[in-house]
Scaffold this motif. Structure first.
Motif, PDB file in Angstrom:
ATOM      1  N   MET A   1     113.360 168.537  11.110  1.00  0.00           N
ATOM      2  CA  MET A   1     112.791 168.000   9.940  1.00  0.00           C
ATOM      3  C   MET A   1     114.230 168.780   9.224  1.00  0.00           C
ATOM      4  SD  MET A   1     110.123 168.696   7.186  1.00  0.00           S
ATOM      5  CE  MET A   1     110.349 169.173   6.062  1.00  0.00           C
ATOM      6  N   THR A   2     114.763 167.309   8.667  1.00  0.00           N
ATOM      7  CA  THR A   2     115.935 168.009   7.732  1.00  0.00           C
ATOM      8  C   THR A   2     115.691 168.283   6.561  1.00  0.00           C
ATOM      9  OG1 THR A   2     117.699 166.870   9.161  1.00  0.00           O
ATOM     10  CG2 THR A   2     118.370 167.631   6.791  1.00  0.00           C
ATOM     11  N   VAL A   3     115.392 169.145   5.883  1.00  0.00           N
ATOM     12  CA  VAL A   3     115.409 169.989   4.114  1.00  0.00           C
ATOM     13  C   VAL A   3     116.568 168.696   3.330  1.00  0.00           C
ATOM     14  CG1 VAL A   3     114.874 171.407   2.025  1.00  0.00           C
ATOM     15  CG2 VAL A   3     114.182 171.739   4.804  1.00  0.00           C
ATOM     16  N   PRO A   4     115.936 167.896   2.140  1.00  0.00           N
ATOM     17  CA  PRO A   4     116.733 167.107   1.267  1.00  0.00           C
ATOM     18  C   PRO A   4     117.847 168.226   0.415  1.00  0.00           C
ATOM     19  CG  PRO A   4     114.768 166.399   0.777  1.00  0.00           C
ATOM     20  CD  PRO A   4     114.481 167.392   1.974  1.00  0.00           C
ATOM     21  N   VAL A   5     119.100 168.254   0.052  1.00  0.00           N
ATOM     22  CA  VAL A   5     119.254 169.215  -0.741  1.00  0.00           C
ATOM     23  C   VAL A   5     119.427 167.987  -2.463  1.00  0.00           C
ATOM     24  CG1 VAL A   5     120.933 170.881  -1.504  1.00  0.00           C
ATOM     25  CG2 VAL A   5     120.475 170.671   0.847  1.00  0.00           C
ATOM     26  N   LEU A   6     119.123 168.245  -3.102  1.00  0.00           N
ATOM     27  CA  LEU A   6     118.992 167.581  -4.661  1.00  0.00           C
ATOM     28  C   LEU A   6     120.495 168.030  -5.924  1.00  0.00           C
ATOM     29  CD1 LEU A   6     115.456 166.657  -5.086  1.00  0.00           C
ATOM     30  CD2 LEU A   6     117.413 165.365  -3.485  1.00  0.00           C
ATOM     31  N   GLY A   7     120.857 167.193  -5.850  1.00  0.00           N
ATOM     32  CA  GLY A   7     121.352 167.752  -7.541  1.00  0.00           C
ATOM     33  C   GLY A   7     120.948 167.689  -8.104  1.00  0.00           C
ATOM     34  N   ARG A   8     121.525 167.931 -10.204  1.00  0.00           N
ATOM     35  CA  ARG A   8     120.756 168.077 -10.833  1.00  0.00           C
ATOM     36  C   ARG A   8     120.409 166.540 -11.575  1.00  0.00           C
ATOM     37  NH1 ARG A   8     122.882 171.315 -15.983  1.00  0.00           N
ATOM     38  NH2 ARG A   8     122.005 170.041 -17.485  1.00  0.00           N
ATOM     39  N   ALA A   9     121.357 166.159 -11.354  1.00  0.00           N
ATOM     40  CA  ALA A   9     121.576 164.456 -12.021  1.00  0.00           C
ATOM     41  C   ALA A   9     120.054 163.508 -10.805  1.00  0.00           C
ATOM     42  CB  ALA A   9     122.107 163.580 -11.406  1.00  0.00           C
ATOM     43  N   GLU A  10     120.093 164.546  -9.378  1.00  0.00           N
ATOM     44  CA  GLU A  10     119.249 163.996  -8.498  1.00  0.00           C
ATOM     45  C   GLU A  10     117.652 164.678  -9.198  1.00  0.00           C
ATOM     46  OE1 GLU A  10     121.501 162.964  -4.654  1.00  0.00           O
ATOM     47  OE2 GLU A  10     121.040 165.158  -5.766  1.00  0.00           O
ATOM     48  N   ILE A  11     117.391 165.541  -9.529  1.00  0.00           N
ATOM     49  CA  ILE A  11     116.465 166.175  -9.595  1.00  0.00           C
ATOM     50  C   ILE A  11     115.963 166.407 -11.083  1.00  0.00           C
ATOM     51  CG2 ILE A  11     115.209 168.837 -10.534  1.00  0.00           C
ATOM     52  CD1 ILE A  11     117.284 169.739  -8.417  1.00  0.00           C
ATOM     53  N   GLU A  12     116.806 165.552 -12.500  1.00  0.00           N
ATOM     54  CA  GLU A  12     116.536 165.319 -13.994  1.00  0.00           C
ATOM     55  C   GLU A  12     115.840 163.137 -13.709  1.00  0.00           C
ATOM     56  OE1 GLU A  12     120.058 165.833 -15.868  1.00  0.00           O
ATOM     57  OE2 GLU A  12     119.501 167.937 -16.041  1.00  0.00           O
ATOM     58  N   ALA A  13     116.693 162.776 -12.580  1.00  0.00           N
ATOM     59  CA  ALA A  13     116.022 161.728 -12.642  1.00  0.00           C
ATOM     60  C   ALA A  13     114.121 161.560 -12.021  1.00  0.00           C
ATOM     61  CB  ALA A  13     116.736 160.842 -11.453  1.00  0.00           C
ATOM     62  N   ALA A  14     113.922 162.428 -11.639  1.00  0.00           N
ATOM     63  CA  ALA A  14     112.964 162.948 -11.043  1.00  0.00           C
ATOM     64  C   ALA A  14     111.795 163.376 -11.440  1.00  0.00           C
ATOM     65  CB  ALA A  14     112.862 162.953  -9.442  1.00  0.00           C
ATOM     66  N   ALA A  15     111.912 164.424 -12.182  1.00  0.00           N
ATOM     67  CA  ALA A  15     111.713 165.083 -13.398  1.00  0.00           C
ATOM     68  C   ALA A  15     110.846 163.469 -14.413  1.00  0.00           C
ATOM     69  CB  ALA A  15     112.797 165.822 -14.271  1.00  0.00           C
ATOM     70  N   ARG A  16     109.447 163.886 -14.904  1.00  0.00           N
ATOM     71  CA  ARG A  16     108.790 163.459 -16.209  1.00  0.00           C
ATOM     72  C   ARG A  16     108.243 164.552 -17.040  1.00  0.00           C
ATOM     73  NH1 ARG A  16     103.985 164.829 -15.776  1.00  0.00           N
ATOM     74  NH2 ARG A  16     103.296 164.673 -13.948  1.00  0.00           N
ATOM     75  N   PRO A  17     108.752 164.140 -18.106  1.00  0.00           N
ATOM     76  CA  PRO A  17     108.061 165.361 -19.244  1.00  0.00           C
ATOM     77  C   PRO A  17     106.824 165.327 -18.487  1.00  0.00           C
ATOM     78  CG  PRO A  17     108.640 163.171 -20.523  1.00  0.00           C
ATOM     79  CD  PRO A  17     109.282 163.125 -18.786  1.00  0.00           C
ATOM     80  N   GLY A  18     106.382 166.778 -18.975  1.00  0.00           N
ATOM     81  CA  GLY A  18     105.175 167.487 -18.812  1.00  0.00           C
ATOM     82  C   GLY A  18     105.169 168.029 -16.594  1.00  0.00           C
ATOM     83  N   LEU A  19     106.534 167.859 -15.922  1.00  0.00           N
ATOM     84  CA  LEU A  19     105.940 167.412 -14.433  1.00  0.00           C
ATOM     85  C   LEU A  19     105.616 168.645 -14.139  1.00  0.00           C
ATOM     86  CD1 LEU A  19     106.294 166.517 -11.013  1.00  0.00           C
ATOM     87  CD2 LEU A  19     108.365 166.828 -11.554  1.00  0.00           C
ATOM     88  N   VAL A  20     106.426 169.721 -14.974  1.00  0.00           N
ATOM     89  CA  VAL A  20     106.317 171.632 -14.427  1.00  0.00           C
ATOM     90  C   VAL A  20     105.000 172.302 -14.430  1.00  0.00           C
ATOM     91  CG1 VAL A  20     107.849 173.842 -14.439  1.00  0.00           C
ATOM     92  CG2 VAL A  20     109.094 171.521 -14.025  1.00  0.00           C
TER      93      VAL A  20
END
Length: 65
Positions: free
Chosen positions: A1-20
């Motif tokens: 299994m390869t662990v994906p490495v996400l950049g800032r833009a990808e993280i920001e695109a996947a995050a929604r308000p309140g996620l954390v």
């Protein structure tokens, strides 16, 4: 299994308000209910920067579906 490495833009695109806060709340409830496995913390030293980092990890068993 390869662990994906996400950049800032990808993280920001996947995050929604309140996620954390929602994820932290769910993790704390699971831990209080005894549904977590928590290994010993990892300690990373960065002598060149005169710093260190304490990393605590865990896994939640029996995630709600």
């Amino acid at each position: 299994m390869t662990v994906p490495v996400l950049g800032r833009a990808e993280i920001e695109a996947a995050a929604r308000p309140g996620l954390v806060p929602d994820a932290v709340r769910a993790a704390l409830i699971a831990h209080a209910a005894g549904r977590t496995t928590v290994p010993a913390p990892t300690h990373l030293n960065f002598p060149a920067a005169d710093g260190d980092c304490h990393v605590t990890s865990a896994v939640v068993r029996e995630l709600p579906r």
